[in-house]
Design a protein around this motif. Structure first.
Motif, mmCIF file in Angstrom:
data_model
loop_
_atom_site.group_PDB
_atom_site.id
_atom_site.type_symbol
_atom_site.label_atom_id
_atom_site.label_comp_id
_atom_site.label_asym_id
_atom_site.label_seq_id
_atom_site.Cartn_x
_atom_site.Cartn_y
_atom_site.Cartn_z
ATOM 1 N N MET A 106 -47.067 -25.768 -17.483
ATOM 2 C CA MET A 106 -46.592 -26.651 -18.548
ATOM 3 C C MET A 106 -46.179 -27.997 -17.966
ATOM 4 O O MET A 106 -45.550 -28.069 -16.913
ATOM 5 N N SER A 107 -46.495 -29.067 -18.650
ATOM 6 C CA SER A 107 -46.109 -30.410 -18.225
ATOM 7 C C SER A 107 -44.604 -30.598 -18.364
ATOM 8 O O SER A 107 -44.008 -30.239 -19.381
ATOM 9 N N ALA A 108 -43.973 -31.137 -17.317
ATOM 10 C CA ALA A 108 -42.525 -31.282 -17.325
ATOM 11 C C ALA A 108 -42.107 -32.524 -16.552
ATOM 12 O O ALA A 108 -42.784 -32.954 -15.610
ATOM 13 N N VAL A 109 -40.966 -33.078 -16.945
ATOM 14 C CA VAL A 109 -40.329 -34.164 -16.209
ATOM 15 C C VAL A 109 -39.375 -33.515 -15.212
ATOM 16 O O VAL A 109 -38.538 -32.694 -15.579
ATOM 17 N N ARG A 110 -39.493 -33.876 -13.944
ATOM 18 C CA ARG A 110 -38.651 -33.274 -12.908
ATOM 19 C C ARG A 110 -37.342 -34.073 -12.814
ATOM 20 O O ARG A 110 -37.269 -35.134 -12.211
ATOM 21 N N THR A 111 -36.278 -33.565 -13.419
ATOM 22 C CA THR A 111 -34.973 -34.226 -13.412
ATOM 23 C C THR A 111 -34.108 -33.659 -12.288
ATOM 24 O O THR A 111 -34.458 -32.662 -11.647
ATOM 25 N N VAL A 112 -32.952 -34.265 -12.067
ATOM 26 C CA VAL A 112 -32.050 -33.798 -11.012
ATOM 27 C C VAL A 112 -31.422 -32.450 -11.358
ATOM 28 O O VAL A 112 -30.835 -31.795 -10.479
ATOM 29 N N LEU A 113 -31.533 -32.027 -12.611
ATOM 30 C CA LEU A 113 -31.025 -30.726 -13.027
ATOM 31 C C LEU A 113 -32.148 -29.702 -13.204
ATOM 32 O O LEU A 113 -31.909 -28.598 -13.673
ATOM 33 N N GLY A 114 -33.355 -30.078 -12.835
ATOM 34 C CA GLY A 114 -34.484 -29.167 -12.962
ATOM 35 C C GLY A 114 -35.579 -29.734 -13.846
ATOM 36 O O GLY A 114 -35.449 -30.827 -14.409
ATOM 37 N N ASP A 115 -36.655 -28.992 -13.975
ATOM 38 C CA ASP A 115 -37.797 -29.453 -14.768
ATOM 39 C C ASP A 115 -37.488 -29.347 -16.256
ATOM 40 O O ASP A 115 -36.945 -28.343 -16.730
ATOM 41 N N LEU A 116 -37.864 -30.397 -16.980
ATOM 42 C CA LEU A 116 -37.533 -30.531 -18.396
ATOM 43 C C LEU A 116 -38.820 -30.717 -19.190
ATOM 44 O O LEU A 116 -39.634 -31.587 -18.859
ATOM 45 N N PRO A 117 -39.030 -29.928 -20.257
ATOM 46 C CA PRO A 117 -40.203 -30.180 -21.101
ATOM 47 C C PRO A 117 -40.224 -31.630 -21.579
ATOM 48 O O PRO A 117 -39.185 -32.194 -21.938
ATOM 49 N N ALA A 118 -41.393 -32.223 -21.577
ATOM 50 C CA ALA A 118 -41.511 -33.647 -21.882
ATOM 51 C C ALA A 118 -40.925 -34.007 -23.240
ATOM 52 O O ALA A 118 -40.320 -35.075 -23.400
ATOM 53 N N ASP A 119 -41.057 -33.119 -24.212
ATOM 54 C CA ASP A 119 -40.590 -33.448 -25.558
ATOM 55 C C ASP A 119 -39.067 -33.414 -25.685
ATOM 56 O O ASP A 119 -38.521 -33.717 -26.742
ATOM 57 N N ARG A 120 -38.369 -33.069 -24.594
ATOM 58 C CA ARG A 120 -36.906 -33.063 -24.618
ATOM 59 C C ARG A 120 -36.304 -34.237 -23.853
ATOM 60 O O ARG A 120 -35.087 -34.335 -23.719
ATOM 61 N N LEU A 121 -37.134 -35.145 -23.357
ATOM 62 C CA LEU A 121 -36.614 -36.253 -22.557
ATOM 63 C C LEU A 121 -35.784 -37.214 -23.397
ATOM 64 O O LEU A 121 -34.726 -37.669 -22.977
ATOM 65 N N GLY A 122 -36.259 -37.576 -24.585
ATOM 66 C CA GLY A 122 -35.520 -38.465 -25.471
ATOM 67 C C GLY A 122 -35.653 -39.934 -25.107
ATOM 68 O O GLY A 122 -36.522 -40.331 -24.332
ATOM 69 N N VAL A 123 -34.783 -40.750 -25.678
ATOM 70 C CA VAL A 123 -34.799 -42.198 -25.457
ATOM 71 C C VAL A 123 -34.514 -42.478 -23.985
ATOM 72 O O VAL A 123 -33.491 -42.061 -23.438
ATOM 73 N N CYS A 124 -35.419 -43.216 -23.343
ATOM 74 C CA CYS A 124 -35.407 -43.308 -21.885
ATOM 75 C C CYS A 124 -35.380 -44.752 -21.385
ATOM 76 O O CYS A 124 -36.175 -45.588 -21.813
ATOM 77 N N ASP A 125 -34.472 -45.019 -20.463
ATOM 78 C CA ASP A 125 -34.477 -46.220 -19.632
ATOM 79 C C ASP A 125 -35.393 -45.884 -18.463
ATOM 80 O O ASP A 125 -35.021 -45.150 -17.554
ATOM 81 N N ALA A 126 -36.611 -46.406 -18.480
ATOM 82 C CA ALA A 126 -37.661 -45.934 -17.582
ATOM 83 C C ALA A 126 -37.595 -46.519 -16.181
ATOM 84 O O ALA A 126 -38.378 -46.107 -15.309
ATOM 85 N N HIS A 127 -36.709 -47.474 -15.944
ATOM 86 C CA HIS A 127 -36.543 -48.029 -14.592
ATOM 87 C C HIS A 127 -35.152 -48.615 -14.464
ATOM 88 O O HIS A 127 -34.849 -49.662 -15.022
#
Length: 305
Positions: free
Chosen positions: A1-22
């Protein structure tokens, strides 16, 4: 499954929310002597302020050897209720001592892969992207070395590669190296600081390749082209590239944090979001803040530690 690797673990992409991308919670460099971001209490307050403004995620582009304080990020993320993504990678040579760079010769791709899959030092925090840097209107030997290593690490892990463009230049040279010789798929490349060189032809050419374009400079008062950001982004939306755009604050000195009197992370949502909505519509802006970063940073991770 595609996931964003956060400091708390891998997160499903649809749970990332409003993002400051840099952006940066922590950053230290010889070029910023005395102005470093190294105050954990201020970082926590800034992250909380972004969350209070409606933000859900921040991607910290601070790479190896520049004070990223990876071990501190999980607690800050939990306390603020904001997802945080940490970087591996290497900045321009000017940010490091010769001894530091010499120690990395021959092992840079392995370092990147290890930090993406095993974790950064003993922190247990895994990086979620590779950050490298170009030069002014070209790529020197250091940039080619780091980007070649980033491409190798991408091929091993699938990680996105984010690129600091010096004053917004050399975008096409970067794409030639990463996506051409390096074999990185364009949708895995994020070009930073396009607002600093508001060349609409280069912007369209880069977007047409299929990479992501980050407009990320409102914290930089000395960047005279920032006022052209809405116009540049609107032109790309009108050209059909609204799905290629990202927004970030790129806070690099303490005085730029909102908790220290600057615009900081909340500025993206408090001022820039309505300004851009007036330029090209709310729907496009919400895609840029939510769907685009989820797609840019979500990976089907190919290697596990």
């Amino acid at each position: 499954m595609s996931a964003v690797r956060t400091v708390l673990g891998d997160l499903p992409a649809d749970r990332l929310g409003v993002c400051d991308a840099h952006d940066h919670l922590f950053l230290g460099s010889p070029q910023l002597a005395g102005r470093e971001l190294n105050d954990a209490a201020a970082a926590r307050a800034e992250l909380a302020a972004f969350g209070a403004a409606g933000g859900a995620a921040v991607v910290q582009w601070t790479p190896y050897g520049m004070g990223r304080r990876a071990a501190d990020l999980p607690a800050l993320s939990r306390a603020a209720g904001v997802h945080v993504v940490c970087a591996t990678g290497l900045h321009q040579a000017a940010h490091y001592t010769p001894d530091t760079l010499d120690a990395l010769r021959g092992r840079l791709p392995d370092l990147f892969v290890s930090e993406l899959t095993d974790g950064i030092g003993t922190s247990g925090v895994r990086a979620g992207l590779i950050k490298v840097a170009g030069g002014f209107h070209g790529l020197d030997a250091h940039a080619r070395w780091t980007m070649t290593a980033a491409a190798e690490a991408h091929r091993a892990t699938g990680a996105p590669v984010a690129v600091h463009l010096e004053h917004g230049t050399a975008a096409l040279d970067v794409l030639d190296l990463l996506c051409g010789a390096g074999g990185v798929p364009p949708h895995r490349v994020i070009l930073g600081h396009l607002n600093r060189s508001p060349d609409p032809v280069v912007h369209r050419q880069a977007a047409a390749v299929g990479c992501y374009l980050a407009f990320d400079g409102p914290s930089r008062a000395h960047h005279a082209t920032d006022w052209r950001m809405p116009e540049a982004m609107a032109a790309l939306v009108d050209a059909g590239y609204g799905d290629r755009l990202l927004l970030g604050g790129d806070t690099v000195v303490a005085g730029a944090r909102s908790v220290d009197g600057g615009p900081g992370m909340p500025y993206l949502l408090r001022r820039l979001r309505p300004r851009l909505a007036a330029e090209f519509g709310t729907e496009a802006v919400e895609r840029i803040l939510t769907a685009n970063p989820a797609e840019a940073f979500a990976v089907e991770w190919a290697a596990e530690g």
